[in-house]
Write a protein that holds these residues in place. Sequence first.
Motif, PDB file in Angstrom:
ATOM      1  N   THR A  42       2.109   1.152  -7.362  1.00 16.48           N
ATOM      2  CA  THR A  42       2.498   0.107  -6.648  1.00 16.48           C
ATOM      3  C   THR A  42       1.971  -1.178  -7.436  1.00 16.48           C
ATOM      4  N   CYS A  56      -4.855   1.229  -9.504  1.00 16.24           N
ATOM      5  CA  CYS A  56      -4.318   1.735  -7.603  1.00 16.24           C
ATOM      6  C   CYS A  56      -3.513   3.551  -8.762  1.00 16.24           C
ATOM      7  N   ARG A  57      -4.172   4.551  -8.430  1.00 16.50           N
ATOM      8  CA  ARG A  57      -2.999   5.225  -8.871  1.00 16.50           C
ATOM      9  C   ARG A  57      -1.874   5.959  -9.029  1.00 16.50           C
ATOM     10  N   CYS A  58      -1.779   5.046  -7.134  1.00 17.34           N
ATOM     11  CA  CYS A  58      -0.309   5.185  -6.980  1.00 17.34           C
ATOM     12  C   CYS A  58       0.712   4.192  -7.945  1.00 17.34           C
ATOM     13  N   ALA A  64       0.950  -1.671  -0.185  1.00 13.67           N
ATOM     14  CA  ALA A  64      -0.186   0.559  -0.088  1.00 13.67           C
ATOM     15  C   ALA A  64       1.295   0.809  -0.003  1.00 13.67           C
ATOM     16  N   GLN A  65       0.427   2.070  -0.215  1.00 10.18           N
ATOM     17  CA  GLN A  65       0.726   3.677  -0.323  1.00 10.18           C
ATOM     18  C   GLN A  65      -0.200   4.514   0.204  1.00 10.18           C
ATOM     19  N   CYS A  66      -0.416   4.727  -0.585  1.00 13.83           N
ATOM     20  CA  CYS A  66      -1.877   5.378   0.451  1.00 13.83           C
ATOM     21  C   CYS A  66      -3.377   4.577   0.789  1.00 13.83           C
ATOM     22  N   GLY A  67      -3.430   3.650   0.218  1.00 11.82           N
ATOM     23  CA  GLY A  67      -3.986   2.450   0.330  1.00 11.82           C
ATOM     24  C   GLY A  67      -5.749   1.971  -0.234  1.00 11.82           C
ATOM     25  N   TYR A  68      -6.375   3.426  -0.539  1.00 15.83           N
ATOM     26  CA  TYR A  68      -7.223   3.435  -0.961  1.00 15.83           C
ATOM     27  C   TYR A  68      -7.641   2.004  -1.545  1.00 15.83           C
ATOM     28  N   CYS A  69      -6.515   1.834  -2.492  1.00 11.22           N
ATOM     29  CA  CYS A  69      -7.348   0.629  -3.930  1.00 11.22           C
ATOM     30  C   CYS A  69      -7.114  -0.541  -2.994  1.00 11.22           C
ATOM     31  N   ILE A  70      -6.045  -1.180  -1.661  1.00 11.95           N
ATOM     32  CA  ILE A  70      -5.385  -2.108  -1.434  1.00 11.95           C
ATOM     33  C   ILE A  70      -6.690  -2.756  -0.927  1.00 11.95           C
TER      34      ILE A  70
END
Length: 163
Positions: free
Chosen positions: A136, A132-134, A95-101
Motif C-alpha cells: 500500500t 509493507c508487504r501488502c 492500511a491493508q492488513c495494518g501490521y506495518c502502519i
Amino acid sequence: MITLRVNGSTFDTESDPETPLLYVLRNEIQLNGAKFGCGLGQCGSCTVLADNRPVFSCLTPIAMFAEREITTLEGLGSIDSPGPVQRAFIEEQAAQCGYCIPGMIMRAHALLLLNSAPDELTIRQALEPSLCRCGTHMRILRAVHRASEGFREQTSAAGGNTQ
Ligand code: FES
Ligand code: FES
C-alpha cells in the motif's frame, strides 16, 4: 530497576536491562501499537520514537532508554482523537492488513517534526526502513503528504509546539 518515560508517564520495570523495549511495552505496559515483525531490525513494525527519533524497539535494550522520552503510537492520539498523522492514514485508507502502519506512522511523525513540508523523495527516504508487504506504498505516501498539511495546521494552532 529501570524507570522508563513513555508517552509522558513513568513506568518502573524489573526486567533485565538487556530486554528489548518492545517486550516491556507490550507485555508490561500493555502498549500494543508497536508490533513484533522480524525481531531483527529489518521490517520497522516495532518502531517507536526516543527523543523524537525512530528506533527499532525489537533490538534496543531498555537500558538504552533510561534518560530518554519514549513515544509510541498511543502517544500520538486515540481512536476518539487521532493525531494528524493517524487521521491522514485513516482518511487515505492507507492500511491493508495494518501490521506495518504503526511503524510507518511513527517514522512519518518523526519526519514531520523536523520538516513539516517534506517533498516526495524526503518522505520515501524517511520511510525506507519500514516495509509493507501488502504493497500500500502509494496510499501511505499520500497519507504522509496529507498529514503534513494537518501537521502544519496543528503546529500553527499550538504556536509552533506540536508535542
Ligand atoms: S520487528 Fe523490529 S524491525 Fe522488525
Ligand atoms: S498494510 Fe499490511 S504490511 Fe503494510
